[in-house]
Design an enzyme around this catalytic site. Structure first.
Site, PDB file in Angstrom:
ATOM      1  CG  ASP A  30      -2.357   0.847   0.717  1.00 58.97           C
ATOM      2  OD1 ASP A  30      -3.348   0.318   0.795  1.00 58.97           O
ATOM      3  OD2 ASP A  30      -2.028   1.930   0.950  1.00 58.97           O
ATOM      4  CG  PHE A 149     -18.617 -12.962  -5.848  1.00 61.72           C
ATOM      5  CD1 PHE A 149     -19.416 -12.259  -6.632  1.00 61.72           C
ATOM      6  CD2 PHE A 149     -17.667 -13.691  -6.633  1.00 61.72           C
ATOM      7  CE1 PHE A 149     -19.321 -12.165  -8.060  1.00 61.72           C
ATOM      8  CE2 PHE A 149     -17.479 -13.724  -7.675  1.00 61.72           C
ATOM      9  CZ  PHE A 149     -18.370 -13.018  -8.819  1.00 61.72           C
ATOM     10  NE  ARG A 151     -22.078 -12.122   2.145  1.00 67.10           N
ATOM     11  CZ  ARG A 151     -22.710 -13.388   2.928  1.00 67.10           C
ATOM     12  NH1 ARG A 151     -23.914 -13.177   3.053  1.00 67.10           N
ATOM     13  NH2 ARG A 151     -21.974 -14.321   3.469  1.00 67.10           N
ATOM     14  CB  CYS A 277     -20.092  -2.916  -3.406  1.00 70.50           C
ATOM     15  SG  CYS A 277     -18.518  -3.381  -3.162  1.00 70.50           S
TER      16      CYS A 277
HETATM   17  C1  UDX Z   1     -22.056  -6.391  -1.359  1.00 70.03           C
HETATM   18  C2  UDX Z   1     -22.237  -7.857  -2.096  1.00 70.03           C
HETATM   19  O1  UDX Z   1     -22.980  -8.616  -1.489  1.00 70.03           O
HETATM   20  C3  UDX Z   1     -20.633  -8.462  -2.286  1.00 70.03           C
HETATM   21  O2  UDX Z   1     -21.015  -9.612  -2.899  1.00 70.03           O
HETATM   22  C4  UDX Z   1     -20.046  -7.648  -3.064  1.00 70.03           C
HETATM   23  O3  UDX Z   1     -18.590  -8.194  -3.140  1.00 70.03           O
HETATM   24  C5  UDX Z   1     -19.585  -6.404  -2.521  1.00 70.03           C
HETATM   25  O4  UDX Z   1     -21.124  -5.766  -2.185  1.00 70.03           O
HETATM   26  P1  UDX Z   1     -21.662  -5.498   1.038  1.00 70.03           P
HETATM   27  O5  UDX Z   1     -21.552  -4.351   0.126  1.00 70.03           O
HETATM   28  O6  UDX Z   1     -20.578  -5.822   2.171  1.00 70.03           O
HETATM   29  O7  UDX Z   1     -21.593  -6.828  -0.097  1.00 70.03           O
HETATM   30  O8  UDX Z   1     -23.297  -5.722   1.725  1.00 70.03           O
HETATM   31  P2  UDX Z   1     -24.295  -6.705   1.370  1.00 70.03           P
HETATM   32  O9  UDX Z   1     -24.518  -7.553   2.616  1.00 70.03           O
HETATM   33  O10 UDX Z   1     -24.504  -7.243   0.133  1.00 70.03           O
HETATM   34  O11 UDX Z   1     -25.434  -5.535   1.749  1.00 70.03           O
HETATM   35  C6  UDX Z   1     -25.515  -4.508   0.915  1.00 70.03           C
HETATM   36  C7  UDX Z   1     -26.695  -3.434   1.269  1.00 70.03           C
HETATM   37  O12 UDX Z   1     -27.835  -3.915   1.055  1.00 70.03           O
HETATM   38  C8  UDX Z   1     -26.639  -3.160   2.952  1.00 70.03           C
HETATM   39  O13 UDX Z   1     -26.845  -1.593   2.973  1.00 70.03           O
HETATM   40  C9  UDX Z   1     -27.764  -3.772   3.550  1.00 70.03           C
HETATM   41  O14 UDX Z   1     -28.301  -3.292   4.704  1.00 70.03           O
HETATM   42  C10 UDX Z   1     -28.702  -3.931   2.293  1.00 70.03           C
HETATM   43  N1  UDX Z   1     -29.604  -4.926   2.076  1.00 70.03           N
HETATM   44  C11 UDX Z   1     -29.114  -6.232   1.909  1.00 70.03           C
HETATM   45  C12 UDX Z   1     -30.932  -5.017   2.288  1.00 70.03           C
HETATM   46  O15 UDX Z   1     -31.623  -3.827   2.463  1.00 70.03           O
HETATM   47  N2  UDX Z   1     -31.703  -6.137   2.272  1.00 70.03           N
HETATM   48  C13 UDX Z   1     -31.283  -7.444   2.056  1.00 70.03           C
HETATM   49  O16 UDX Z   1     -32.127  -8.051   2.080  1.00 70.03           O
HETATM   50  C14 UDX Z   1     -29.935  -7.414   2.004  1.00 70.03           C
END
Ligand code: UDX
Length: 480
Positions: A30, A149, A151, A277
């Site tokens: 980094d 992928f 989270r 993301c």
């Molecule tokens: C996401 C993807 O899931 C992951 O595969 C990718 O690599 C990066 O982006 P992340 O951003 O960590 O991961 O969070 P995620 O768990 O997917 O939730 C994203 C947003 O959606 C959050 O604000 C969460 O609260 C919201 N969410 C998720 C909902 O509102 N309802 C749901 O049913 C699921």
């Protein structure tokens, strides 16, 4: 294998720690010297389950700020630098290009350059051209696409026990090298090892691996995130219809989610998606489609519904309180979802800004994200509390904006005593309507009818239901 990981953000650091965990010699690079110093001292630079353990026990992971040294020493170079949105919505790949310009002259023997960053389709072709332009001999390297992928909050187990590993490779030599990288996961040997991080329920062991063209791999990543965001916007739109129709979204989700073609995951209604993301990838994919000549209007609609959800929530708060001006409001949750300290694109932060504009007095609490959230509110009249009960002191209403597990185990009797008025507006549907009514709250949630107290609670009365306030954790959002 000898591996360099360029970038120590969420993706880079987790990838580096996990690649070392499965037996590779990894150098994580980094340009931020302070970050490198912290990581060298074994301090995790973010809140992520299992990461401290991996950093503490790894003998194979080192950190440097010298890209040259890391590339020189490695056969595989993962690039995991940020690709933020430009004002146009297009992904800004200038950081990626800069790294490639530095890597080009370092390529002497065969190396695979792997894109982990989420990038527009066609980026791998550009990486190849830039590497050659800056001195890499043709034929001395391959470029692979290996989208992640992960989270936030579960990224270590997502890496070690993935549903699928996608490799976009230009030829068999490159695919073979990448198969070796992931060998311990695709053979199941890592999962069987004594020191392995525990596999989550339903983990696919051994992990499947799909080899595609680099272009397909790039699109898989954008299409996956877009599809998940679409599920969330869809369920939020149906929740709005449920409210108008007098139906209950949780029952509707149980119904539609039982159809295996639909599935119940990512169908939790609320205040919309946030994070680093989904919003960014949706606009990048939209931009790419348009650039290629396809007007992908569905993507605009997904974003529109997502943004509208925040306004509808503020309207719900107003309906609960009649007017907002000078109302004292507790906010539980600042992170964009539970289990992380990340506040990027957090709907909670956006809603607080709207309430502050309406001259509400906000007292916020989050189990992990308060320090990160503070700079978002410079010179704003907002207070931060040390816990949920302190936040609830003398408030006119309490809002739940992040699905933290600890909010499911709140002592509602104590909370109610602290509040001026027992009004809860739940943006994550964390609690059952009946329990809230029985506990004496006016309770507003998403896609369900509001409930008013069914009985008055004497201050000495004990509540046996205390442990069961949290609705069944039947899917991702509540398990967060
Ligand atoms: C996401 C993807 O899931 C992951 O595969 C990718 O690599 C990066 O982006 P992340 O951003 O960590 O991961 O969070 P995620 O768990 O997917 O939730 C994203 C947003 O959606 C959050 O604000 C969460 O609260 C919201 N969410 C998720 C909902 O509102 N309802 C749901 O049913 C699921």
């Amino acid at each position: 294998m000898r591996i360099a990981v360029v970038g120590s953000g969420y993706v880079g650091l987790v990838a580096a720690a996990c690649l070392a965990e499965i037996g590779h010699d990894v150098i994580c690079v980094d340009s931020d010297e302070k970050k490198v110093a912290a990581l060298k001292a074994g301090e995790p630079t973010m809140h992520e389950e299992f990461l401290p353990e991996l950093l503490a026990r790894s003998q194979r992971l080192s950190f440097t700020s010298s890209l040259k040294d890391a590339v020189d020493a490695s056969a595989i170079v993962f690039i995991a630098v940020g690709t933020p949105s430009c004002e146009t919505g297009e992904a800004d790949v200038s950081g990626l290009e800069m790294v490639c310009r530095e890597i080009g002259p370092q390529i002497n023997d065969y190396k695979v350059i792997v894109t982990k960053s989420t990038v527009p389709v066609g980026t791998n072709g550009w990486i190849r051209r830039v590497l050659v332009r800056y001195g890499a001999p043709q034929g001395s390297f391959d470029v692979a696409s290996n989208p992640e992928f992960l989270r936030e909050g579960t990224s270590v187990t997502d890496f070690l026990f993935p549903d699928l590993i996608v490799i976009g490779a230009e030829n068999e030599k490159c695919a073979k090298a990448m198969r070796r990288v992931y060998g311990p996961l695709t053979s199941g040997s890592y999962a069987r090892s004594r020191q392995a991080i525990p596999a989550p329920d339903g983990a696919r062991i051994p992990a499947p691996l799909l080899v595609t063209s680099p272009r397909s791999a790039e699109i898989i990543k954008h299409a996956s995130n877009t599809f998940l965001a679409m599920k969330i916007s869809f369920v939020n739109a149906v929740a709005n219809v449920c409210e108008l129709a007098g139906a209950d979204i949780q029952e509707v989700v149980q119904g539609i989610g039982s159809d295996q073609r639909i599935g119940s995951r990512f169908l939790n209604p609320g205040i919309g998606y946030g994070g680093s993301c989904f919003p960014k990838d949706l606009s990048a994919f939209n931009w790419v489609a348009r650039d290629l000549g396809y007007d992908f209007q569905l993507l605009d609609e997904i974003t529109r519904i997502n943004e509208e959800q925040r306004y509808l929530f503020v309207r719900k708060v107003r309906n609960a309180l009649w007017t907002l001006k000078n109302k004292r409001i507790a906010v539980l949750g600042l992170a964009f979802k539970g289990g992380t300290d990340d506040t990027r694109e957090s709907p909670a932060i956006a809603i607080i800004h709207m309430l502050l504009k309406e001259k509400c007095q906000i007292i916020a609490y989050d189990p992990a994200a308060m320090e990160r959230a503070k700079p978002e509110f410079q010179n704003e009249p907002i207070e931060f509390a040390e816990d949920s009960y302190a936040a609830a002191q003398d408030v006119d209403a309490l809002l739940v904006l992040t699905d933290w597990e600890e909010f499911g185990a709140l002592d509602f009797k104590r909370l109610k005593k602290a509040m001026k008025h027992p009004i809860i507006v739940d943006g994550r549907n964390l609690f059952s309507r009946e329990t809230m009514a029985n506990l004496g709250f006016s309770y507003f949630s998403v896609g369900r009818q509001e409930t008013t107290p069914t009985r008055t609670i004497a201050p000495t009365e004990e509540h046996e239901e205390q442990e069961s306030n949290f609705d069944e954790p039947d899917s991702d959002i509540r398990a967060a």
